[in-house]
Write a protein that holds these residues in place. Sequence first.
Motif, PDB file in Angstrom:
ATOM      1  N   LEU A   2      -6.823   2.381 -14.942  1.00  0.00           N
ATOM      2  CA  LEU A   2      -7.413   1.047 -15.082  1.00  0.00           C
ATOM      3  C   LEU A   2      -8.939   1.110 -15.093  1.00  0.00           C
ATOM      4  O   LEU A   2      -9.589   0.214 -15.623  1.00  0.00           O
ATOM      5  N   ASP A   3      -9.496   2.141 -14.470  1.00  0.00           N
ATOM      6  CA  ASP A   3     -10.944   2.260 -14.253  1.00  0.00           C
ATOM      7  C   ASP A   3     -11.457   1.088 -13.431  1.00  0.00           C
ATOM      8  O   ASP A   3     -12.570   0.593 -13.632  1.00  0.00           O
ATOM      9  N   VAL A   4     -10.654   0.638 -12.465  1.00  0.00           N
ATOM     10  CA  VAL A   4     -11.042  -0.478 -11.608  1.00  0.00           C
ATOM     11  C   VAL A   4     -12.007   0.022 -10.542  1.00  0.00           C
ATOM     12  O   VAL A   4     -11.913   1.159 -10.077  1.00  0.00           O
ATOM     13  N   ASP A   5     -12.923  -0.853 -10.155  1.00  0.00           N
ATOM     14  CA  ASP A   5     -13.953  -0.468  -9.187  1.00  0.00           C
ATOM     15  C   ASP A   5     -13.477  -0.645  -7.747  1.00  0.00           C
ATOM     16  O   ASP A   5     -13.763   0.187  -6.885  1.00  0.00           O
ATOM     17  N   PHE A   6     -12.772  -1.752  -7.489  1.00  0.00           N
ATOM     18  CA  PHE A   6     -12.191  -2.017  -6.168  1.00  0.00           C
ATOM     19  C   PHE A   6     -10.780  -2.557  -6.377  1.00  0.00           C
ATOM     20  O   PHE A   6     -10.513  -3.276  -7.343  1.00  0.00           O
ATOM     21  N   LEU A   7      -9.890  -2.245  -5.420  1.00  0.00           N
ATOM     22  CA  LEU A   7      -8.517  -2.750  -5.495  1.00  0.00           C
ATOM     23  C   LEU A   7      -8.016  -2.967  -4.078  1.00  0.00           C
ATOM     24  O   LEU A   7      -8.259  -2.144  -3.191  1.00  0.00           O
ATOM     25  N   ALA A   8      -7.312  -4.083  -3.869  1.00  0.00           N
ATOM     26  CA  ALA A   8      -6.840  -4.454  -2.534  1.00  0.00           C
ATOM     27  C   ALA A   8      -5.346  -4.749  -2.561  1.00  0.00           C
ATOM     28  O   ALA A   8      -4.837  -5.333  -3.522  1.00  0.00           O
ATOM     29  N   PHE A   9      -4.650  -4.339  -1.492  1.00  0.00           N
ATOM     30  CA  PHE A   9      -3.243  -4.727  -1.345  1.00  0.00           C
ATOM     31  C   PHE A   9      -2.824  -4.638   0.111  1.00  0.00           C
ATOM     32  O   PHE A   9      -3.544  -4.105   0.955  1.00  0.00           O
ATOM     33  N   SER A  10      -1.631  -5.185   0.399  1.00  0.00           N
ATOM     34  CA  SER A  10      -1.105  -5.270   1.768  1.00  0.00           C
ATOM     35  C   SER A  10       0.170  -4.451   1.918  1.00  0.00           C
ATOM     36  O   SER A  10       0.981  -4.375   0.985  1.00  0.00           O
ATOM     37  N   GLY A  11       0.361  -3.897   3.113  1.00  0.00           N
ATOM     38  CA  GLY A  11       1.558  -3.116   3.387  1.00  0.00           C
ATOM     39  C   GLY A  11       2.814  -3.956   3.501  1.00  0.00           C
ATOM     40  O   GLY A  11       3.889  -3.543   3.058  1.00  0.00           O
ATOM     41  N   HIS A  12       2.706  -5.155   4.072  1.00  0.00           N
ATOM     42  CA  HIS A  12       3.922  -5.929   4.375  1.00  0.00           C
ATOM     43  C   HIS A  12       4.592  -6.492   3.127  1.00  0.00           C
ATOM     44  O   HIS A  12       5.756  -6.892   3.191  1.00  0.00           O
ATOM     45  N   LYS A  13       3.895  -6.517   2.004  1.00  0.00           N
ATOM     46  CA  LYS A  13       4.512  -6.980   0.765  1.00  0.00           C
ATOM     47  C   LYS A  13       5.176  -5.836  -0.010  1.00  0.00           C
ATOM     48  O   LYS A  13       5.780  -6.062  -1.063  1.00  0.00           O
ATOM     49  N   MET A  14       5.053  -4.605   0.519  1.00  0.00           N
ATOM     50  CA  MET A  14       5.653  -3.446  -0.133  1.00  0.00           C
ATOM     51  C   MET A  14       6.576  -2.699   0.843  1.00  0.00           C
ATOM     52  O   MET A  14       6.593  -1.487   0.921  1.00  0.00           O
ATOM     53  N   TYR A  15       7.310  -3.521   1.654  1.00  0.00           N
ATOM     54  CA  TYR A  15       8.362  -3.010   2.537  1.00  0.00           C
ATOM     55  C   TYR A  15       7.815  -2.281   3.749  1.00  0.00           C
ATOM     56  O   TYR A  15       8.552  -1.599   4.461  1.00  0.00           O
ATOM     57  N   GLY A  16       6.510  -2.420   4.011  1.00  0.00           N
ATOM     58  CA  GLY A  16       5.887  -1.810   5.169  1.00  0.00           C
ATOM     59  C   GLY A  16       5.598  -2.834   6.252  1.00  0.00           C
ATOM     60  O   GLY A  16       5.941  -4.013   6.142  1.00  0.00           O
ATOM     61  N   PRO A  17       4.930  -2.400   7.334  1.00  0.00           N
ATOM     62  CA  PRO A  17       4.632  -3.304   8.448  1.00  0.00           C
ATOM     63  C   PRO A  17       3.562  -4.326   8.094  1.00  0.00           C
ATOM     64  O   PRO A  17       2.793  -4.147   7.144  1.00  0.00           O
ATOM     65  N   THR A  18       3.494  -5.379   8.899  1.00  0.00           N
ATOM     66  CA  THR A  18       2.393  -6.328   8.791  1.00  0.00           C
ATOM     67  C   THR A  18       1.163  -5.737   9.477  1.00  0.00           C
ATOM     68  O   THR A  18       1.247  -4.804  10.280  1.00  0.00           O
ATOM     69  N   GLY A  19       0.017  -6.287   9.148  1.00  0.00           N
ATOM     70  CA  GLY A  19      -1.211  -5.891   9.817  1.00  0.00           C
ATOM     71  C   GLY A  19      -1.859  -4.636   9.291  1.00  0.00           C
ATOM     72  O   GLY A  19      -2.741  -4.075   9.943  1.00  0.00           O
ATOM     73  N   VAL A  20      -1.448  -4.191   8.109  1.00  0.00           N
ATOM     74  CA  VAL A  20      -2.079  -3.027   7.500  1.00  0.00           C
ATOM     75  C   VAL A  20      -2.196  -3.261   6.000  1.00  0.00           C
ATOM     76  O   VAL A  20      -1.325  -3.875   5.385  1.00  0.00           O
ATOM     77  N   GLY A  21      -3.294  -2.788   5.439  1.00  0.00           N
ATOM     78  CA  GLY A  21      -3.498  -2.901   4.003  1.00  0.00           C
ATOM     79  C   GLY A  21      -4.474  -1.839   3.556  1.00  0.00           C
ATOM     80  O   GLY A  21      -4.864  -0.956   4.323  1.00  0.00           O
ATOM     81  N   VAL A  22      -4.877  -1.946   2.304  1.00  0.00           N
ATOM     82  CA  VAL A  22      -5.721  -0.921   1.707  1.00  0.00           C
ATOM     83  C   VAL A  22      -6.836  -1.576   0.900  1.00  0.00           C
ATOM     84  O   VAL A  22      -6.613  -2.581   0.205  1.00  0.00           O
ATOM     85  N   LEU A  23      -8.013  -1.003   1.019  1.00  0.00           N
ATOM     86  CA  LEU A  23      -9.095  -1.258   0.078  1.00  0.00           C
ATOM     87  C   LEU A  23      -9.412   0.064  -0.601  1.00  0.00           C
ATOM     88  O   LEU A  23      -9.796   1.027   0.069  1.00  0.00           O
ATOM     89  N   TYR A  24      -9.220   0.103  -1.907  1.00  0.00           N
ATOM     90  CA  TYR A  24      -9.686   1.244  -2.693  1.00  0.00           C
ATOM     91  C   TYR A  24     -11.037   0.878  -3.292  1.00  0.00           C
ATOM     92  O   TYR A  24     -11.240  -0.259  -3.750  1.00  0.00           O
ATOM     93  N   GLY A  25     -11.932   1.839  -3.291  1.00  0.00           N
ATOM     94  CA  GLY A  25     -13.204   1.636  -3.968  1.00  0.00           C
ATOM     95  C   GLY A  25     -13.711   2.940  -4.542  1.00  0.00           C
ATOM     96  O   GLY A  25     -13.474   4.019  -3.980  1.00  0.00           O
ATOM     97  N   LYS A  26     -14.392   2.859  -5.656  1.00  0.00           N
ATOM     98  CA  LYS A  26     -15.007   4.059  -6.222  1.00  0.00           C
ATOM     99  C   LYS A  26     -16.045   4.601  -5.237  1.00  0.00           C
ATOM    100  O   LYS A  26     -16.816   3.845  -4.640  1.00  0.00           O
ATOM    101  N   GLU A  27     -16.049   5.904  -5.110  1.00  0.00           N
ATOM    102  CA  GLU A  27     -16.883   6.567  -4.118  1.00  0.00           C
ATOM    103  C   GLU A  27     -18.337   6.124  -4.182  1.00  0.00           C
ATOM    104  O   GLU A  27     -18.956   5.801  -3.159  1.00  0.00           O
ATOM    105  N   GLU A  28     -18.913   6.084  -5.387  1.00  0.00           N
ATOM    106  CA  GLU A  28     -20.333   5.783  -5.498  1.00  0.00           C
ATOM    107  C   GLU A  28     -20.657   4.361  -5.051  1.00  0.00           C
ATOM    108  O   GLU A  28     -21.736   4.094  -4.507  1.00  0.00           O
ATOM    109  N   LEU A  29     -19.725   3.441  -5.255  1.00  0.00           N
ATOM    110  CA  LEU A  29     -19.945   2.064  -4.819  1.00  0.00           C
ATOM    111  C   LEU A  29     -19.802   1.945  -3.308  1.00  0.00           C
ATOM    112  O   LEU A  29     -20.614   1.287  -2.645  1.00  0.00           O
TER     113      LEU A  29
END
Length: 407
Positions: free
Chosen positions: A216-243
């Motif tokens: 995708l060449d996306v700069d930032f991406l966010a998602f949650s664990g509890h919507k993908m069969y995981g626990p609540t209270g955890v998620g992810v922020l992906y970001g390009k290293e330089e940013l």
Amino acid sequence: MGTFNIANIREDFPILKRTVNGKPLVYFDNGATTQKPKQVIDAIVAYYADMNSNVHRGVHYLSQISTDAFEITRRKVQTFINARHEHEVIITKGTTESINIIATCYGRPFIGEGDEIIISAMEHHSNIVPWQMLCDEKGCVLRVIPMKENGELDIEAYRALFSERTKLVSFTYVSNALGTINPVKEMIDIAHTHEVPVLIDAAQAIQHMKVDVQALDVDFLAFSGHKMYGPTGVGVLYGKEELLNKMPPYQGGGDMIKEVTFAKTTYNELPFKFEAGTPNIEAGICLAHAIEYIETIGVEAIKAYEDELLAYATTQLAKIDGIRFIGTAEHKSSVISFVVDGIHPYDIGVILDKLGIAVRTGHHCAQPVMEQFAIPGTVRVSLAMYNTKEEVDTLIAGLERALGMLK
């Protein structure tokens, strides 16, 4: 990757065996949160029974094995979304916190008075309110991509929104209220022609389809664990290293520092710079087990099954007299939103609940969407890989019974 076997999958989710109001549970509120397989539940119990300790801090055995398990999740996420580096994966509380980190740590330093941020008309409140708060603080301007009547974004209007003051674009991969799958790659490419970074809210996409941040060449991406069969209270922020390296920390505290004196603090390296304080360790560790579960079945197999189920449910619901679908985009994921002429969505939801059928009613934290369609809310049926055509049939029968009582 195994064969998609719906009976075996359902057997993995203990809650699907329970009854509600004396009826077998039919759970169609997966857009809000998914149920958890026993593999994840067992991992949660195992963490507290066998390895409970703080991470990144202790030299003792329990701390070391907890830290190792926590960092396994980071590597799992890196592979799952195809990030270039594992330190580009920030463990957060969820999608909302991930978006707020970007609004704060990218927005405050790099977006100023008169600058513009582009979002879309179909956003969840979590991708509206942080930008409004930034605009109030910094004097920047929010620009909104308009939405067509079928629930698709107007891409030509999006192209026209860019100006020399545009500093960031942030929009959802899949609408939680409509199920619309946006043309993410095309929209990212458009933004990049203007040298504008893009944040994608993937909370409603990550569990339904392959998400590849490098493709995708996306700069930032966010998602949650509890919507993908995981626990609540955890998620992810992906970001390009330089940013991420350019951005200041989100919070101050333990683990996000290299050295602290009363004169000066030096910050830790990625990813720890953005992970202040004790994290939700159990949830962080067990997110890896949710990812492993999805990978065992296969994302493409899940998508194929859910697409078939979505088509079936849409066809069957369309037969109900007076129903009107809200969101009829050509490309949709596992969400069906609808209203029935003359009946409030809440009333339908209450009767369905008495029949053991869980749906969501209301505005789905997307009030501007409802305003565009001039409705108070919808009935939302959101599907997951453990749902079945038989459950859809139960829903249809329940709706017919509810409408017979309400009309």
